[in-house]
Scaffold this motif. Structure first.
Motif, PDB file in Angstrom:
ATOM      1  N   GLU A   3       4.650  32.779  18.335  1.00 48.51           N
ATOM      2  CA  GLU A   3       3.842  32.022  19.297  1.00 48.51           C
ATOM      3  C   GLU A   3       4.652  31.548  20.503  1.00 48.51           C
ATOM      4  O   GLU A   3       4.098  31.025  21.458  1.00 48.51           O
ATOM      5  CB  GLU A   3       3.238  30.794  18.606  1.00 48.51           C
ATOM      6  N   LEU A   4       5.963  31.755  20.452  1.00 48.36           N
ATOM      7  CA  LEU A   4       6.866  31.312  21.519  1.00 48.36           C
ATOM      8  C   LEU A   4       7.580  32.502  22.122  1.00 48.36           C
ATOM      9  O   LEU A   4       7.659  33.573  21.524  1.00 48.36           O
ATOM     10  CB  LEU A   4       7.907  30.335  20.940  1.00 48.36           C
ATOM     11  N   LYS A   5       8.108  32.299  23.339  1.00 51.32           N
ATOM     12  CA  LYS A   5       8.939  33.321  23.968  1.00 51.32           C
ATOM     13  C   LYS A   5      10.022  32.635  24.784  1.00 51.32           C
ATOM     14  O   LYS A   5       9.864  31.478  25.202  1.00 51.32           O
ATOM     15  CB  LYS A   5       8.119  34.286  24.822  1.00 51.32           C
ATOM     16  N   LYS A   6      11.096  33.343  25.039  1.00 49.32           N
ATOM     17  CA  LYS A   6      12.205  32.789  25.837  1.00 49.32           C
ATOM     18  C   LYS A   6      11.697  32.446  27.223  1.00 49.32           C
ATOM     19  O   LYS A   6      10.906  33.168  27.793  1.00 49.32           O
ATOM     20  CB  LYS A   6      13.350  33.796  25.944  1.00 49.32           C
ATOM     21  N   ALA A   7      12.154  31.308  27.744  1.00 54.74           N
ATOM     22  CA  ALA A   7      11.721  30.862  29.069  1.00 54.74           C
ATOM     23  C   ALA A   7      12.385  31.689  30.151  1.00 54.74           C
ATOM     24  O   ALA A   7      13.402  32.273  29.980  1.00 54.74           O
ATOM     25  CB  ALA A   7      12.043  29.391  29.259  1.00 54.74           C
TER      26      ALA A   7
ATOM     27  N   LYS B 232      13.053  20.629  16.743  1.00 50.59           N
ATOM     28  CA  LYS B 232      13.708  21.019  15.499  1.00 50.59           C
ATOM     29  C   LYS B 232      13.037  22.263  14.941  1.00 50.59           C
ATOM     30  O   LYS B 232      11.940  22.633  15.350  1.00 50.59           O
ATOM     31  CB  LYS B 232      13.708  19.893  14.475  1.00 50.59           C
ATOM     32  N   TRP B 233      13.719  22.905  14.016  1.00 50.77           N
ATOM     33  CA  TRP B 233      13.191  24.106  13.403  1.00 50.77           C
ATOM     34  C   TRP B 233      13.436  24.048  11.904  1.00 50.77           C
ATOM     35  O   TRP B 233      14.286  23.293  11.431  1.00 50.77           O
ATOM     36  CB  TRP B 233      13.815  25.368  14.006  1.00 50.77           C
ATOM     37  N   ALA B 234      12.661  24.829  11.156  1.00 54.46           N
ATOM     38  CA  ALA B 234      12.800  24.878   9.706  1.00 54.46           C
ATOM     39  C   ALA B 234      12.355  26.250   9.217  1.00 54.46           C
ATOM     40  O   ALA B 234      11.475  26.881   9.808  1.00 54.46           O
ATOM     41  CB  ALA B 234      11.962  23.799   9.047  1.00 54.46           C
ATOM     42  N   TYR B 235      12.981  26.694   8.121  1.00 54.19           N
ATOM     43  CA  TYR B 235      12.574  27.953   7.506  1.00 54.19           C
ATOM     44  C   TYR B 235      11.505  27.659   6.468  1.00 54.19           C
ATOM     45  O   TYR B 235      11.689  26.809   5.589  1.00 54.19           O
ATOM     46  CB  TYR B 235      13.778  28.636   6.855  1.00 54.19           C
TER      47      TYR B 235
ATOM     48  N   GLY C  23      16.970  22.124  21.343  1.00 56.49           N
ATOM     49  CA  GLY C  23      17.332  21.875  22.733  1.00 56.49           C
ATOM     50  C   GLY C  23      17.045  23.033  23.674  1.00 56.49           C
ATOM     51  O   GLY C  23      17.122  22.889  24.890  1.00 56.49           O
ATOM     52  N   GLU C  24      16.692  24.175  23.130  1.00 57.84           N
ATOM     53  CA  GLU C  24      16.406  25.352  23.952  1.00 57.84           C
ATOM     54  C   GLU C  24      15.011  25.250  24.575  1.00 57.84           C
ATOM     55  O   GLU C  24      14.068  24.794  23.943  1.00 57.84           O
ATOM     56  CB  GLU C  24      16.494  26.606  23.075  1.00 57.84           C
ATOM     57  N   THR C  25      14.880  25.669  25.820  1.00 54.67           N
ATOM     58  CA  THR C  25      13.592  25.683  26.507  1.00 54.67           C
ATOM     59  C   THR C  25      12.933  27.038  26.277  1.00 54.67           C
ATOM     60  O   THR C  25      13.540  28.075  26.499  1.00 54.67           O
ATOM     61  CB  THR C  25      13.775  25.429  28.018  1.00 54.67           C
ATOM     62  N   VAL C  26      11.685  26.994  25.823  1.00 53.48           N
ATOM     63  CA  VAL C  26      10.908  28.202  25.555  1.00 53.48           C
ATOM     64  C   VAL C  26       9.517  28.038  26.163  1.00 53.48           C
ATOM     65  O   VAL C  26       9.167  26.961  26.640  1.00 53.48           O
ATOM     66  CB  VAL C  26      10.805  28.487  24.043  1.00 53.48           C
ATOM     67  N   THR C  27       8.728  29.079  26.103  1.00 52.84           N
ATOM     68  CA  THR C  27       7.366  29.056  26.632  1.00 52.84           C
ATOM     69  C   THR C  27       6.383  29.322  25.499  1.00 52.84           C
ATOM     70  O   THR C  27       6.593  30.238  24.696  1.00 52.84           O
ATOM     71  CB  THR C  27       7.204  30.133  27.724  1.00 52.84           C
ATOM     72  N   ILE C  28       5.308  28.536  25.448  1.00 62.54           N
ATOM     73  CA  ILE C  28       4.226  28.792  24.499  1.00 62.54           C
ATOM     74  C   ILE C  28       3.419  29.946  25.070  1.00 62.54           C
ATOM     75  O   ILE C  28       2.915  29.862  26.191  1.00 62.54           O
ATOM     76  CB  ILE C  28       3.346  27.545  24.306  1.00 62.54           C
ATOM     77  N   GLN C  29       3.278  31.028  24.324  1.00 57.48           N
ATOM     78  CA  GLN C  29       2.640  32.236  24.843  1.00 57.48           C
ATOM     79  C   GLN C  29       1.182  32.025  25.249  1.00 57.48           C
ATOM     80  O   GLN C  29       0.746  32.551  26.273  1.00 57.48           O
ATOM     81  CB  GLN C  29       2.741  33.360  23.818  1.00 57.48           C
ATOM     82  N   ASP C  30       0.416  31.275  24.492  1.00 53.57           N
ATOM     83  CA  ASP C  30      -1.011  31.104  24.794  1.00 53.57           C
ATOM     84  C   ASP C  30      -1.272  30.326  26.075  1.00 53.57           C
ATOM     85  O   ASP C  30      -2.245  30.587  26.783  1.00 53.57           O
ATOM     86  CB  ASP C  30      -1.727  30.406  23.638  1.00 53.57           C
ATOM     87  N   THR C  31      -0.403  29.343  26.377  1.00 51.74           N
ATOM     88  CA  THR C  31      -0.662  28.452  27.507  1.00 51.74           C
ATOM     89  C   THR C  31       0.330  28.613  28.658  1.00 51.74           C
ATOM     90  O   THR C  31       0.134  28.019  29.717  1.00 51.74           O
ATOM     91  CB  THR C  31      -0.616  26.988  27.051  1.00 51.74           C
ATOM     92  N   ASN C  32       1.404  29.373  28.447  1.00 49.86           N
ATOM     93  CA  ASN C  32       2.498  29.526  29.423  1.00 49.86           C
ATOM     94  C   ASN C  32       3.160  28.192  29.764  1.00 49.86           C
ATOM     95  O   ASN C  32       3.740  28.036  30.826  1.00 49.86           O
ATOM     96  CB  ASN C  32       2.030  30.223  30.702  1.00 49.86           C
ATOM     97  N   GLU C  33       3.079  27.227  28.858  1.00 47.76           N
ATOM     98  CA  GLU C  33       3.701  25.917  29.050  1.00 47.76           C
ATOM     99  C   GLU C  33       5.162  25.968  28.604  1.00 47.76           C
ATOM    100  O   GLU C  33       5.471  26.460  27.519  1.00 47.76           O
ATOM    101  CB  GLU C  33       2.949  24.863  28.228  1.00 47.76           C
ATOM    102  N   SER C  34       6.057  25.467  29.436  1.00 46.65           N
ATOM    103  CA  SER C  34       7.469  25.375  29.070  1.00 46.65           C
ATOM    104  C   SER C  34       7.686  24.138  28.221  1.00 46.65           C
ATOM    105  O   SER C  34       7.234  23.047  28.580  1.00 46.65           O
ATOM    106  CB  SER C  34       8.350  25.294  30.315  1.00 46.65           C
ATOM    107  N   VAL C  35       8.345  24.319  27.082  1.00 48.04           N
ATOM    108  CA  VAL C  35       8.601  23.220  26.144  1.00 48.04           C
ATOM    109  C   VAL C  35      10.035  23.306  25.642  1.00 48.04           C
ATOM    110  O   VAL C  35      10.700  24.338  25.782  1.00 48.04           O
ATOM    111  CB  VAL C  35       7.621  23.263  24.951  1.00 48.04           C
TER     112      VAL C  35
END
Length: 55
Positions: free
Chosen positions: A51-55, A25-28, A9-21
């Motif tokens: 590959e992601l960063k905090k929005a 879900k996540w998995a180890y 549910g957290e909003t983050v940014t894809i570093q390569d495209t600067n797209e907010s997503v």
């Protein structure tokens, strides 16, 4: 094992495209010793933490 950096549910940014997503879900990934994430906007693609960063 360290904890995951982003949560469902957290909003983050894809570093390569600067797209907010939004994290869907996540998995180890044990053999790679890192977390992977899928996002609502691109459900068939997964991303690693670096590959992601905090929005």
């Amino acid at each position: 094992m360290k904890s995951n950096k982003y949560n469902t549910g957290e909003t983050v940014t894809i570093q390569d495209t600067n797209e907010s997503v939004t994290i869907n879900k996540w998995a180890y990934v044990k053999n790679m010793k890192r977390y992977s994430y899928t996002v609502k906007e691109h459900p068939t693609t997964f991303f690693f933490e670096e590959e992601l960063k905090k929005a």
